[in-house]
Design a protein around this motif. Structure first.
Motif, mmCIF file in Angstrom:
data_model
loop_
_atom_site.group_PDB
_atom_site.id
_atom_site.type_symbol
_atom_site.label_atom_id
_atom_site.label_comp_id
_atom_site.label_asym_id
_atom_site.label_seq_id
_atom_site.Cartn_x
_atom_site.Cartn_y
_atom_site.Cartn_z
ATOM 1 N N GLU A 259 -0.086 -13.396 0.529
ATOM 2 C CA GLU A 259 0.962 -12.598 2.211
ATOM 3 C C GLU A 259 2.189 -11.155 0.931
ATOM 4 O OE1 GLU A 259 0.861 -16.043 1.222
ATOM 5 O OE2 GLU A 259 0.601 -16.856 3.744
ATOM 6 N N ALA A 260 2.741 -11.511 -0.108
ATOM 7 C CA ALA A 260 3.680 -11.294 -0.626
ATOM 8 C C ALA A 260 2.175 -10.100 -1.519
ATOM 9 C CB ALA A 260 4.405 -11.463 -2.169
ATOM 10 N N ILE A 261 1.706 -9.752 -2.437
ATOM 11 C CA ILE A 261 0.183 -9.075 -2.343
ATOM 12 C C ILE A 261 -0.143 -8.556 -1.880
ATOM 13 C CG2 ILE A 261 -1.702 -8.872 -3.545
ATOM 14 C CD1 ILE A 261 -1.135 -11.846 -5.349
ATOM 15 N N ALA A 262 -0.129 -8.821 -0.871
ATOM 16 C CA ALA A 262 -0.301 -7.961 0.930
ATOM 17 C C ALA A 262 0.058 -6.989 1.013
ATOM 18 C CB ALA A 262 -0.822 -8.797 2.517
ATOM 19 N N ILE A 263 1.737 -7.292 1.108
ATOM 20 C CA ILE A 263 2.516 -6.476 0.983
ATOM 21 C C ILE A 263 3.214 -5.298 0.250
ATOM 22 C CG2 ILE A 263 5.040 -6.012 1.421
ATOM 23 C CD1 ILE A 263 5.589 -8.905 2.283
ATOM 24 N N TYR A 264 2.551 -5.528 -1.159
ATOM 25 C CA TYR A 264 2.248 -5.357 -2.214
ATOM 26 C C TYR A 264 1.826 -3.991 -1.978
ATOM 27 C CZ TYR A 264 6.061 -7.919 -5.040
ATOM 28 O OH TYR A 264 6.997 -8.367 -4.969
ATOM 29 N N GLN A 265 0.527 -4.607 -1.861
ATOM 30 C CA GLN A 265 -1.123 -3.637 -1.441
ATOM 31 C C GLN A 265 -0.432 -2.716 -0.642
ATOM 32 O OE1 GLN A 265 -3.867 -6.202 -0.966
ATOM 33 N NE2 GLN A 265 -4.823 -6.291 -3.119
ATOM 34 N N SER A 266 0.318 -2.505 0.740
ATOM 35 C CA SER A 266 0.133 -2.154 1.596
ATOM 36 C C SER A 266 0.597 -0.376 1.151
ATOM 37 C CB SER A 266 1.135 -2.429 2.604
ATOM 38 O OG SER A 266 1.796 -3.180 2.856
ATOM 39 N N ILE A 267 2.342 -1.043 0.072
ATOM 40 C CA ILE A 267 3.365 0.001 -0.326
ATOM 41 C C ILE A 267 2.559 0.410 -0.860
ATOM 42 C CG2 ILE A 267 5.432 -0.061 -1.857
ATOM 43 C CD1 ILE A 267 6.248 -2.785 -0.493
ATOM 44 N N LEU A 268 1.680 0.553 -1.951
ATOM 45 C CA LEU A 268 0.756 1.140 -2.884
ATOM 46 C C LEU A 268 0.301 1.944 -2.312
ATOM 47 C CD1 LEU A 268 0.093 -1.334 -5.758
ATOM 48 C CD2 LEU A 268 1.927 1.001 -5.785
ATOM 49 N N GLN A 269 -0.481 1.576 -1.466
ATOM 50 C CA GLN A 269 -1.194 2.285 -0.593
ATOM 51 C C GLN A 269 -0.966 4.040 -0.172
ATOM 52 O OE1 GLN A 269 -3.321 0.429 2.719
ATOM 53 N NE2 GLN A 269 -4.219 -0.541 1.321
ATOM 54 N N GLN A 270 0.803 3.858 0.013
ATOM 55 C CA GLN A 270 1.232 4.883 0.747
ATOM 56 C C GLN A 270 2.198 5.192 -0.522
ATOM 57 O OE1 GLN A 270 1.535 5.820 3.882
ATOM 58 N NE2 GLN A 270 0.217 5.236 4.107
ATOM 59 N N HIS A 271 2.091 4.492 -1.630
ATOM 60 C CA HIS A 271 3.024 5.032 -2.841
ATOM 61 C C HIS A 271 2.590 4.376 -3.828
ATOM 62 C CE1 HIS A 271 6.573 6.373 0.300
ATOM 63 N NE2 HIS A 271 6.198 4.916 0.314
ATOM 64 N N PRO A 272 1.009 5.324 -4.367
ATOM 65 C CA PRO A 272 0.341 4.172 -5.285
ATOM 66 C C PRO A 272 0.784 4.935 -6.509
ATOM 67 C CG PRO A 272 -0.986 6.769 -4.623
ATOM 68 C CD PRO A 272 0.323 6.325 -3.803
ATOM 69 N N THR A 273 2.107 5.466 -7.335
ATOM 70 C CA THR A 273 2.246 5.859 -7.990
ATOM 71 C C THR A 273 4.599 4.862 -8.865
ATOM 72 O OG1 THR A 273 3.573 7.917 -7.759
ATOM 73 C CG2 THR A 273 1.275 7.965 -8.359
ATOM 74 N N LEU A 274 3.976 4.102 -7.940
ATOM 75 C CA LEU A 274 5.643 3.147 -8.375
ATOM 76 C C LEU A 274 5.607 2.431 -9.048
ATOM 77 C CD1 LEU A 274 7.000 3.485 -4.308
ATOM 78 C CD2 LEU A 274 7.823 4.699 -6.019
ATOM 79 N N ALA A 275 5.900 2.609 -9.794
ATOM 80 C CA ALA A 275 5.242 1.533 -11.231
ATOM 81 C C ALA A 275 5.786 0.585 -10.982
ATOM 82 C CB ALA A 275 5.870 2.794 -12.774
ATOM 83 N N ASN A 276 7.106 0.926 -10.455
ATOM 84 C CA ASN A 276 7.965 -0.484 -10.020
ATOM 85 C C ASN A 276 7.547 -1.808 -9.375
ATOM 86 O OD1 ASN A 276 9.096 1.076 -8.389
ATOM 87 N ND2 ASN A 276 10.247 -0.539 -7.838
#
Length: 650
Positions: A259-276
């Protein structure tokens, strides 16, 4: 050092007598041996040279200061002023930014940055500076000063200033938050947790306090509570990526990894360059055993943030990754880059140590491990004398007589299995073996016993003596509270594991609150154990591990403590020697299960087939069958380990 000399130099600076200040400072430096005083003198020498117009000499002294104290914000601020004096605007901006990163309370640096960005018409940067300036100028003078002191590492002074302000201004939100932040840095976690909880109750709309509370709860392993607090923020701002990331981090902690990975993936879909976020996603993938995905995330992190030492160390910390020649070259360049943060440099140095170890270039590998440890050790607060006093107090209180006369009370539940010892002693392997049993849940390094110690006054010198005055009812309450608080990490099995290694100091307390718990001492050959710890950059704590002499001292102290428990609580602790476990797996597994009162299950022998979240550095190693290659690795570095080896010579 004579404080009157420091005051004389300060008075000379204030009076504009810069030549006198320079002369006196140089005289003091020639006769001073105290590191803290030397740093203060170099700082004043830099200021005096700058104000006297001697810019090259000021550069020389500030460079020496930064070499000694790379995280000293005011040194970087001084360097920025020197760049300004030479009209080196880019370098000035860079140094001011470094200063504000290290100490966000440096108002003068923010004002200078605002002016410099205005000259360049960089509107977003100006707006950000204005925001920081307004915040600092809006704080009460005492709290702004205390925040500055905190960032400069003067924690006890900052604590006193903040407490005095709160006495006159009870329930001030910023003051409560700051006092909690100071408490976290002092590792008085129970006090900090209480302060933040109180602050949130009194000021329910104070978002900064909630974010700090989430961070602290996660640090303490209270992930379920951290998730709940994060959700309260998301209820108000559903799409806030910072709140989403906070929730996802807490979810990884309680095992809701997918479930956490799904949240991270959703953030990265909108902001793919966020290194943190790439890093956090990588950690989640690694915990879930999805190593290829973790590696890809870590590589994306350094792609988007080339100075991310954390990304390179995370790759090294998989223990199985082989760096490419290009990555190796990039890391070597990064390790010498002056503009990166100290933390990034430390992470990069440890990663280089691992990279050259894998290439069998052991002397070069040790050079990088040594540099990383020396830099990390400058931030360490390990105190040999304090540890010795702690052990002596444990021995005095938890004596044979104590356990003969105080043998009642406590929570009688047999659920917990504690694995104690030193880090890198094989505790993760023991946990994986036991967690492969149908009746045992694996969890993580739980902070609950350490939190109880803190509540009993561990940082104030009241523990362990305070236990002598407590009634048996308290011990039963503490034991039940431990079970209630750790319920979040269990999946329904009758037994569960707590593998916090530092609990070896508190076996007496565990015996009082949970007399039917099982305790396993993970023991490893001392040179192998200590050097494995020296190579490891820990997420937090284990401050003894960044110096070979401290490592040897800590290991001997651990042996002393465990010998005491064997004497006063015979049979309560099972010692499992890592080398014996490696060489005779089935016999040792049967012995382990017999001690825990568990029937033999073949799954414990085939532990590497068990699918579960593992968040320690050994996660990938214990997903493989037993291997012996690590047993003698330290001998490749033996010529460098004299300071450690003499502790274990007969």
């Amino acid at each position: 050092m004579d404080k009157s000399n420091i005051n004389t130099i300060k008075h000379a600076l204030q009076a504009g007598n810069y030549a006198q200040a320079i002369s006196l400072t140089k005289h003091c430096l020639a006769n001073e041996s105290e590191p803290a005083s030397i740093d203060e003198l170099y700082y004043m020498l830099t200021v005096a040279h700058r104000l006297q117009g001697q810019i090259p000499q000021a550069f020389d002294s500030v460079q020496l200061l930064i070499q000694r104290q790379p995280d000293y914000a005011r040194a970087h601020q001084e360097k920025a002023y020197l760049h300004l004096a030479q009209q080196q605007t880019d370098h000035a901006i860079s140094s001011f930014l470094t200063a504000t990163r290290l100490n966000p309370a440096l108002l003068s640096s923010w004002l200078q940055l605002k002016s410099l960005y205005q000259q360049r018409n960089e509107v977003p940067a100006v707006d950000y500076c204005v925001q920081q300036i307004r915040f600092l100028q809006g704080l009460p003078k005492a709290i702004c000063g205390a925040r500055d002191l905190m960032y400069e590492g003067k924690l006890f002074v900052a604590d006193n200033v903040c407490r005095r302000y709160l006495q006159a201004n009870k329930h001030d939100a910023e003051a409560m938050l700051l006092l909690a932040e100071i408490g976290v840095r002092l590792k008085v976690y129970h006090d900090a947790e209480f302060l933040l909880a109180s602050c949130i109750e009194l000021h329910p709309d104070f978002t900064k306090a909630k974010i700090e509370y989430i961070h602290l709860l996660s640090k303490l392993g209270k992930f379920a509570k951290a998730k709940d607090v994060a959700q309260t923020l998301l209820d108000e701002q559903t799409d806030n990526r910072h709140f989403l990331a906070a929730k996802a981090g807490a979810m990884v902690g309680i095992g809701e990894t997918q479930e956490a990975i799904a949240i991270y993936q959703s953030i990265l879909q909108q902001h793919p360059t966020l290194a943190n976020i790439q890093l956090m996603a990588g950690h989640a993938y690694k915990a879930a055993g999805q190593l290829d995905n973790a590696i890809n995330a870590y590589r994306l992190a350094y792609h988007h943030k080339p100075d991310s030492g954390d990304a390179y160390w995370s790759l090294a910390n998989t223990k199985t990754y082989t760096f490419t020649p290009q990555e190796l070259s990039d890391m070597q360049a990064l390790a010498t880059e002056q503009k990166i943060s100290t933390e990034d440099r430390i992470q990069c140095l440890f990663a280089l140590g691992k990279a050259f170890e894998d290439r069998h270039k052991y002397d070069l590998s040790f050079d990088y491990y040594r540099m990383g440890n020396e830099l990390k050790n400058t931030r360490s607060r390990y105190d040999k004398k304090a540890l010795e006093e702690q052990i002596q107090q444990q021995q005095r209180v938890y004596s044979k007589t104590y356990f003969t006369t105080q043998n009642n009370g406590g929570c009688q539940a047999p659920d917990p299995i504690f694995i104690v010892g030193l880090p890198r002693a094989g505790s993760t392997l023991l946990e994986q073996i036991l967690a492969s049993h149908s009746q045992v849940d694996g969890t993580m390094e739980l902070h609950n016993v350490l939190s109880l110690v803190s509540r009993l006054g561990g940082k104030k010198g009241q523990y362990p003596k305070i236990v002598e005055s407590l009634s048996p009812d308290y011990f039963e309450k503490f034991g039940q509270q431990y079970l209630d608080e750790t319920q979040y990490y269990r999946q329904g099995a009758p037994f569960f594991i707590d593998k916090m290694p530092n609990n070896f100091l508190h076996i007496g307390l565990i015996k009082r609150i949970l007399p039917n718990a099982k305790i396993i001492d993970a023991r490893r050959e001392p040179m192998a154990c200590c050097f494995s710890g020296y190579k490891q950059l820990f997420a937090e704590g284990q401050e003894f591990s960044y110096n070979l002499d401290n490592l040897g001292h800590y290991y001997q102290s651990y042996l002393q403590m465990m010998a005491h428990w064997d004497e006063v609580l015979p049979g309560f602790v099972l010692r499992v020697q890592h080398e014996e476990l490696i060489n005779d797996l089935e016999s040792q597994v049967r012995r382990l299960l017999d001690f825990c009162g568990l029937p033999f299950e073949q799954s414990c022998i085939e532990f590497y087939k068990t699918k579960r979240n593992i968040k320690t550095p050994s996660s990938e190693q214990v997903r493989q069958p037993i291997y012996t290659s690590a047993m003698e690795q330290w001998k490749n570095y033996q010529s460098h380990l004299e300071a450690l080896e003499h502790y274990f010579q007969a």
